[in-house]
Motif scaffolding. Structure first.
Motif, PDB file in Angstrom:
ATOM      1  N   THR A 282      72.521  13.745  82.899  1.00  0.00           N
ATOM      2  CA  THR A 282      72.747  13.751  81.465  1.00  0.00           C
ATOM      3  C   THR A 282      71.751  12.838  80.769  1.00  0.00           C
ATOM      4  OG1 THR A 282      75.109  14.191  81.716  1.00  0.00           O
ATOM      5  CG2 THR A 282      74.400  13.217  79.642  1.00  0.00           C
ATOM      6  N   MET A 283      71.172  13.329  79.694  1.00  0.00           N
ATOM      7  CA  MET A 283      70.269  12.538  78.860  1.00  0.00           C
ATOM      8  C   MET A 283      70.974  12.207  77.557  1.00  0.00           C
ATOM      9  SD  MET A 283      66.482  13.588  77.368  1.00  0.00           S
ATOM     10  CE  MET A 283      67.104  15.050  76.529  1.00  0.00           C
ATOM     11  N   MET A 284      70.930  10.925  77.156  1.00  0.00           N
ATOM     12  CA  MET A 284      71.495  10.504  75.884  1.00  0.00           C
ATOM     13  C   MET A 284      70.369  10.005  74.996  1.00  0.00           C
ATOM     14  SD  MET A 284      74.059   9.948  73.831  1.00  0.00           S
ATOM     15  CE  MET A 284      74.047   9.170  72.201  1.00  0.00           C
ATOM     16  N   VAL A 285      70.325  10.514  73.755  1.00  0.00           N
ATOM     17  CA  VAL A 285      69.290  10.111  72.798  1.00  0.00           C
ATOM     18  C   VAL A 285      69.973   9.440  71.622  1.00  0.00           C
ATOM     19  CG1 VAL A 285      67.318  10.861  71.427  1.00  0.00           C
ATOM     20  CG2 VAL A 285      67.967  12.146  73.486  1.00  0.00           C
ATOM     21  N   GLY A 286      69.555   8.223  71.309  1.00  0.00           N
ATOM     22  CA  GLY A 286      70.173   7.505  70.203  1.00  0.00           C
ATOM     23  C   GLY A 286      69.314   6.349  69.739  1.00  0.00           C
ATOM     24  N   ASP A 287      69.846   5.616  68.746  1.00  0.00           N
ATOM     25  CA  ASP A 287      69.163   4.418  68.270  1.00  0.00           C
ATOM     26  C   ASP A 287      70.225   3.448  67.790  1.00  0.00           C
ATOM     27  OD1 ASP A 287      69.972   5.643  65.880  1.00  0.00           O
ATOM     28  OD2 ASP A 287      68.344   4.728  64.764  1.00  0.00           O
ATOM     29  N   GLY A 288      69.842   2.192  67.619  1.00  0.00           N
ATOM     30  CA  GLY A 288      70.771   1.200  67.107  1.00  0.00           C
ATOM     31  C   GLY A 288      71.611   0.553  68.188  1.00  0.00           C
ATOM     32  N   VAL A 289      72.216  -0.573  67.848  1.00  0.00           N
ATOM     33  CA  VAL A 289      73.031  -1.329  68.794  1.00  0.00           C
ATOM     34  C   VAL A 289      74.234  -0.527  69.249  1.00  0.00           C
ATOM     35  CG1 VAL A 289      74.398  -3.426  69.106  1.00  0.00           C
ATOM     36  CG2 VAL A 289      72.276  -3.518  67.814  1.00  0.00           C
TER      37      VAL A 289
ATOM     38  N   ASP B   5      72.600   8.972  82.611  1.00  0.00           N
ATOM     39  CA  ASP B   5      71.611   9.116  83.675  1.00  0.00           C
ATOM     40  C   ASP B   5      70.207   8.815  83.149  1.00  0.00           C
ATOM     41  OD1 ASP B   5      73.538   9.955  85.564  1.00  0.00           O
ATOM     42  OD2 ASP B   5      73.517  11.946  84.681  1.00  0.00           O
ATOM     43  N   ILE B   6      69.924   9.294  81.926  1.00  0.00           N
ATOM     44  CA  ILE B   6      68.672   8.971  81.251  1.00  0.00           C
ATOM     45  C   ILE B   6      69.003   8.581  79.815  1.00  0.00           C
ATOM     46  CG2 ILE B   6      66.311   9.699  80.737  1.00  0.00           C
ATOM     47  CD1 ILE B   6      68.177  12.186  82.654  1.00  0.00           C
ATOM     48  N   GLY B   7      68.719   7.353  79.442  1.00  0.00           N
ATOM     49  CA  GLY B   7      68.909   6.899  78.069  1.00  0.00           C
ATOM     50  C   GLY B   7      67.579   6.929  77.335  1.00  0.00           C
ATOM     51  N   VAL B   8      67.542   7.613  76.189  1.00  0.00           N
ATOM     52  CA  VAL B   8      66.320   7.723  75.392  1.00  0.00           C
ATOM     53  C   VAL B   8      66.578   7.074  74.040  1.00  0.00           C
ATOM     54  CG1 VAL B   8      64.617   9.281  74.367  1.00  0.00           C
ATOM     55  CG2 VAL B   8      65.722   9.890  76.536  1.00  0.00           C
ATOM     56  N   ALA B   9      65.805   6.039  73.713  1.00  0.00           N
ATOM     57  CA  ALA B   9      66.000   5.301  72.465  1.00  0.00           C
ATOM     58  C   ALA B   9      64.917   5.659  71.474  1.00  0.00           C
ATOM     59  CB  ALA B   9      65.986   3.798  72.722  1.00  0.00           C
ATOM     60  N   MET B  10      65.330   5.989  70.252  1.00  0.00           N
ATOM     61  CA  MET B  10      64.386   6.179  69.156  1.00  0.00           C
ATOM     62  C   MET B  10      64.053   4.796  68.622  1.00  0.00           C
ATOM     63  SD  MET B  10      64.018   9.507  68.867  1.00  0.00           S
ATOM     64  CE  MET B  10      63.402   9.721  67.205  1.00  0.00           C
ATOM     65  N   GLY B  11      63.051   4.175  69.187  1.00  0.00           N
ATOM     66  CA  GLY B  11      62.753   2.774  68.878  1.00  0.00           C
ATOM     67  C   GLY B  11      61.659   2.564  67.868  1.00  0.00           C
TER      68      GLY B  11
ATOM     69  N   GLY C 223      66.432   0.047  72.655  1.00  0.00           N
ATOM     70  CA  GLY C 223      65.258   0.212  73.505  1.00  0.00           C
ATOM     71  C   GLY C 223      65.379  -0.526  74.814  1.00  0.00           C
ATOM     72  N   ASP C 224      65.941  -1.720  74.800  1.00  0.00           N
ATOM     73  CA  ASP C 224      66.100  -2.482  76.033  1.00  0.00           C
ATOM     74  C   ASP C 224      67.137  -1.846  76.948  1.00  0.00           C
ATOM     75  OD1 ASP C 224      64.198  -4.393  75.531  1.00  0.00           O
ATOM     76  OD2 ASP C 224      65.568  -5.733  74.487  1.00  0.00           O
ATOM     77  N   ALA C 225      68.146  -1.202  76.375  1.00  0.00           N
ATOM     78  CA  ALA C 225      69.193  -0.592  77.193  1.00  0.00           C
ATOM     79  C   ALA C 225      68.780   0.762  77.746  1.00  0.00           C
ATOM     80  CB  ALA C 225      70.471  -0.424  76.362  1.00  0.00           C
ATOM     81  N   ALA C 226      67.755   1.379  77.158  1.00  0.00           N
ATOM     82  CA  ALA C 226      67.378   2.743  77.511  1.00  0.00           C
ATOM     83  C   ALA C 226      66.372   2.781  78.653  1.00  0.00           C
ATOM     84  CB  ALA C 226      66.805   3.456  76.287  1.00  0.00           C
ATOM     85  N   ASP C 227      66.216   3.973  79.219  1.00  0.00           N
ATOM     86  CA  ASP C 227      65.205   4.230  80.248  1.00  0.00           C
ATOM     87  C   ASP C 227      63.896   4.695  79.626  1.00  0.00           C
ATOM     88  OD1 ASP C 227      67.062   3.998  82.615  1.00  0.00           O
ATOM     89  OD2 ASP C 227      68.022   5.617  81.526  1.00  0.00           O
ATOM     90  N   VAL C 228      64.008   5.330  78.463  1.00  0.00           N
ATOM     91  CA  VAL C 228      62.852   5.865  77.749  1.00  0.00           C
ATOM     92  C   VAL C 228      62.924   5.359  76.315  1.00  0.00           C
ATOM     93  CG1 VAL C 228      61.639   7.950  77.003  1.00  0.00           C
ATOM     94  CG2 VAL C 228      62.878   7.944  79.183  1.00  0.00           C
TER      95      VAL C 228
ATOM     96  N   SER D  78      59.555  10.399  65.769  1.00  0.00           N
ATOM     97  CA  SER D  78      59.654  11.857  65.834  1.00  0.00           C
ATOM     98  C   SER D  78      60.539  12.244  67.008  1.00  0.00           C
ATOM     99  CB  SER D  78      58.266  12.491  65.983  1.00  0.00           C
ATOM    100  OG  SER D  78      58.381  13.869  66.248  1.00  0.00           O
ATOM    101  N   LEU D  79      61.536  13.082  66.736  1.00  0.00           N
ATOM    102  CA  LEU D  79      62.406  13.556  67.803  1.00  0.00           C
ATOM    103  C   LEU D  79      61.674  14.519  68.728  1.00  0.00           C
ATOM    104  CD1 LEU D  79      65.433  13.191  68.616  1.00  0.00           C
ATOM    105  CD2 LEU D  79      65.867  15.374  67.483  1.00  0.00           C
ATOM    106  N   ALA D  80      60.553  15.075  68.272  1.00  0.00           N
ATOM    107  CA  ALA D  80      59.772  15.988  69.118  1.00  0.00           C
ATOM    108  C   ALA D  80      59.326  15.308  70.408  1.00  0.00           C
ATOM    109  CB  ALA D  80      58.560  16.505  68.348  1.00  0.00           C
ATOM    110  N   LYS D  81      59.235  13.987  70.398  1.00  0.00           N
ATOM    111  CA  LYS D  81      58.810  13.268  71.588  1.00  0.00           C
ATOM    112  C   LYS D  81      59.855  13.344  72.713  1.00  0.00           C
ATOM    113  CE  LYS D  81      54.893  12.134  69.928  1.00  0.00           C
ATOM    114  NZ  LYS D  81      53.662  12.740  70.473  1.00  0.00           N
ATOM    115  N   VAL D  82      61.089  13.690  72.387  1.00  0.00           N
ATOM    116  CA  VAL D  82      62.094  13.903  73.433  1.00  0.00           C
ATOM    117  C   VAL D  82      61.695  15.104  74.284  1.00  0.00           C
ATOM    118  CG1 VAL D  82      64.505  14.495  73.900  1.00  0.00           C
ATOM    119  CG2 VAL D  82      63.951  12.854  72.101  1.00  0.00           C
ATOM    120  N   ALA D  83      61.273  16.186  73.615  1.00  0.00           N
ATOM    121  CA  ALA D  83      60.794  17.361  74.353  1.00  0.00           C
ATOM    122  C   ALA D  83      59.533  17.024  75.139  1.00  0.00           C
ATOM    123  CB  ALA D  83      60.529  18.511  73.385  1.00  0.00           C
TER     124      ALA D  83
END
Length: 633
Positions: free
Chosen positions: A502-509, A519-525, A533-538, A544-549
């Protein structure tokens, strides 16, 4: 110098280089025996050290799969190829160094999150007295339930409490994900971690520091990070079967020929370098390529997980949406023009720090509307701003505030997630400015691309109200929505999501716990969400959300290159071992040929620096395409 610092950190590499230099000097000086014994002793010590590490791994429940390297080093020593043994040591130590670098980046302290944690509370000793209240600063851990605290403007609320002041405006985006400030009234609960507005407020402590919302978020991040299962290295999946095949081939050659040297000649061609180096080189190339695209991935294990992702969760505010309110409508009352209304309102909002004021000023600037300076202006905390512009009194604020000044005010009809700033000019109701946090223009395309590329389930997890969340979800193409969630509930839902990874994409505390637990944390930092950002893997450094793809595409391409490089190495090695079984390849020649195999696999692994990224191509085309405007924040 960076090189010297790296060599000091990775002493095995430095020692191997020194020993190799000494051996070569001894050879040049006509003392090959001394060189052989020097290399043999060093490699033997390294083998013992590696075996000890393997035993420790087994005791911790992880099978040490570096046995292939140990067998290769012993075999090269047995046939007198101690130079090759030293090269294996260098490659093995180099691979471990690459993994260590990635691991150090992945295990960064959550310094931003911890630094933001309130440590001091302003305790009012005599809350019922007038202006002479005595205030004492105390450690947050020493505050007890029932204490009355003063929270000054722009300070972070230290503990959960009940508001004693008449009203207060708080930015709760770090807790709930809601982008718009929230107004609380006397008797309502105020969460720790929220940022106070422009006016000082009093709260009565409802929970101790350790039990408050913000501290619970910090604890969730730590617990989720520590409980996440490690990912098996890509090379480990091939090491055991490759070792077994190599031993079988070498043993068969020995049995058929009756010569023990044949066993060594075959094993010389079974060095583990393609396995130990190909994947790290490919992953390092993938990490470099991602970084150039504005995506920071914290290690090779993250690339592996991205390549296999099957479910995706998205936060709403600041992730699927822009994260800042935009003006979407100007509703002028009779007798007022829309442009004049926006110009006067934006001129007055120059003197306000409210988040809606920023959206109004930005809208005027984008429309090329010049703003005027005020003769005088004042902001009424939590209510609005009053300014005299060009001799006219302009009031911009909340409906109750404006209605108290203009009885003819008409409330605006709002869609879910919208907010309105009401305007009065010279005592007359002039109209309303409607703002909303619109969906990112690329969000719908990113969701569609993920579905088309093997992500079977896509979900929205947000702290916003259901109506607002559903509106954005419909706009971007998500039909599975979970709203009104606290951080702990996001963690629970993400853990239950299937299929995995599972990939989770988010921002903020507020997203930090679920980013750490996924399984994969993606932070919009891009806008400074350092805690996430510190808690995420990516971490996506470009807004830009396009960077997730792009991240998923780069991960898949990198793993494909790494696997191909490994299979090239395995295929060439096995083919050469079969030839060596006939005795036509001597040990020295085999060692040299094997280095060519290593070189071939490394060169192929570097292909991860290049290659198509469907996410990049799609994003560049789709972000230029106009998207429907969402009416949700």
């Amino acid at each position: 110098m960076p090189v010297l610092r790296a060599l000091r950190r990775y002493r095995v590499i430095l020692l191997a280089l020194v020993v190799l230099a000494v051996v070569l000097l001894l050879h040049a000086a006509g003392m090959p025996a001394a060189g052989r014994w020097t290399a043999t002793v060093f490699v033997a010590l390294f083998v013992v050290w590696t075996l000890i590490g393997m035993v420790r791994d087994v005791l911790r429940g992880h099978i040490g799969l570096d046995v292939l390297a140990v067998v290769a080093m012993v075999a090269t020593l047995a046939v007198g190829e101690y130079i090759a043994a030293l090269i294996i040591v260098l490659m093995l130590a180099g691979g471990e160094a690459l993994e260590d670098i990635a691991g150090r980046r992945a295990k960064r302290e959550l310094t931003a999150l911890l630094d933001r944690t309130p440590r001091v509370a302003h305790v009012i000793v005599h809350p019922r007295s007038s202006d002479g209240d005595e205030i004492q600063d105390a450690d947050v851990d020493d505050v007890v339930v029932g204490d009355v605290l003063l929270v000054r403007p722009s300070e972070i609320v230290p503990v959960d409490g009940t508001l004693l002041s008449e009203t207060g405006t708080f930015d709760e985006s770090s807790i709930t994900g809601e982008s718009l400030p929230v107004t609380r009234r006397a008797g309502e609960e105020v969460l720790s971690g929220a940022t106070n507005g422009e006016g000082a407020v009093r709260i009565r402590v409802l929970r101790r520091g350790a039990d408050s919302q913000y501290q619970q978020i910090v604890a969730l991040v730590r617990g989720a990070s520590e409980s996440r299962a490690p990912v098996v290295r890509l090379a480990d999946r091939f090491a055991v079967p490759f070792t077994a095949v190599s031993l079988v081939l070498a043993g068969t050659a020995w049995a058929i020929s009756g010569e023990p040297s044949r066993f060594a000649e075959v094993l010389v061609l079974a060095t583990p370098c393609p396995l130990l180096i190909a994947a790290p080189v490919a992953f390092l190339a993938g990490l470099s390529r991602a970084a150039k695209a504005g995506v920071i991935m914290k290690g090779g294990a993250v690339i592996e997980q991205l390549a296999r992702v099957r479910s995706a969760c998205f936060d709403k505010t600041g992730t699927l949406t822009q994260g800042r309110p935009e003006l979407i409508d100007v509703r002028a009352a009779d007798g007022f023009g829309e442009l004049d209304l926006l110009r006067l309102a934006a001129s007055a909002e120059q003197y306000s720090s409210h988040v809606l004021a920023d959206g109004i000023r930005r809208a005027a600037h984008e429309r090329g509307i010049p703003l005027s300076s005020a003769e005088r202006a004042r902001e009424i905390a939590t209510n609005g701003v009053t300014a005299v512009i060009e001799g006219r009194e302009v009031v911009v604020g909340k409906p109750a505030y404006v209605a108290g000044l203009t009885p003819d005010m008409q409330p605006a009809t709002l869609e879910p997630g919208q907010a309105a700033a009401y305007v009065a000019i010279d005592g007359r109701f002039a109209g309303a400015l409607i703002l909303a946090d619109a969906a990112r223009p690329e969000s719908a395309q990113v969701i569609a691309w993920l579905r088309e590329n093997g992500v079977e389930r896509i979900t929205m997890l947000t702290g916003d109200a259901l109506a607002t969340a559903a509106s954005i979800a419909a706009t971007v193409g998500i039909d599975d929505v979970h709203a009104d969630l606290l951080p702990a509930e996001k963690v629970h839902l993400a853990a239950q999501l299937r299929p995995r990874p599972t990939m989770m994409v988010g921002d903020g505390v507020n997203d930090a716990p679920v980013l750490a637990a996924a399984d994969i944390g993606v932070a919009m930092g891009a806008r400074g969400a350092t805690a996430a950002g510190d808690a995420a893997d990516v971490v996506i450094l470009v807004d830009s959300l396009a960077k997730v793809a792009d991240a998923v595409a780069i991960g898949r391409h990198t793993v494909q290159v790494a696997l191909t490089a490994i299979w090239i190495g395995i295929g060439l090695s096995i083919g050469l071992m079969v030839i060596a079984m006939t005795g036509v390849i001597p040990a020295v020649g085999g060692a040299l040929i094997q280095e060519l195999v290593d070189l071939a696999t490394i060169l192929y692994a570097l292909r991860a620096l290049r290659g198509p990224a469907p996410g990049e191509e799609r994003a560049s085309a789709d972000t230029r395409r106009p998207q429907p405007t969402a009416s949700a924040a």
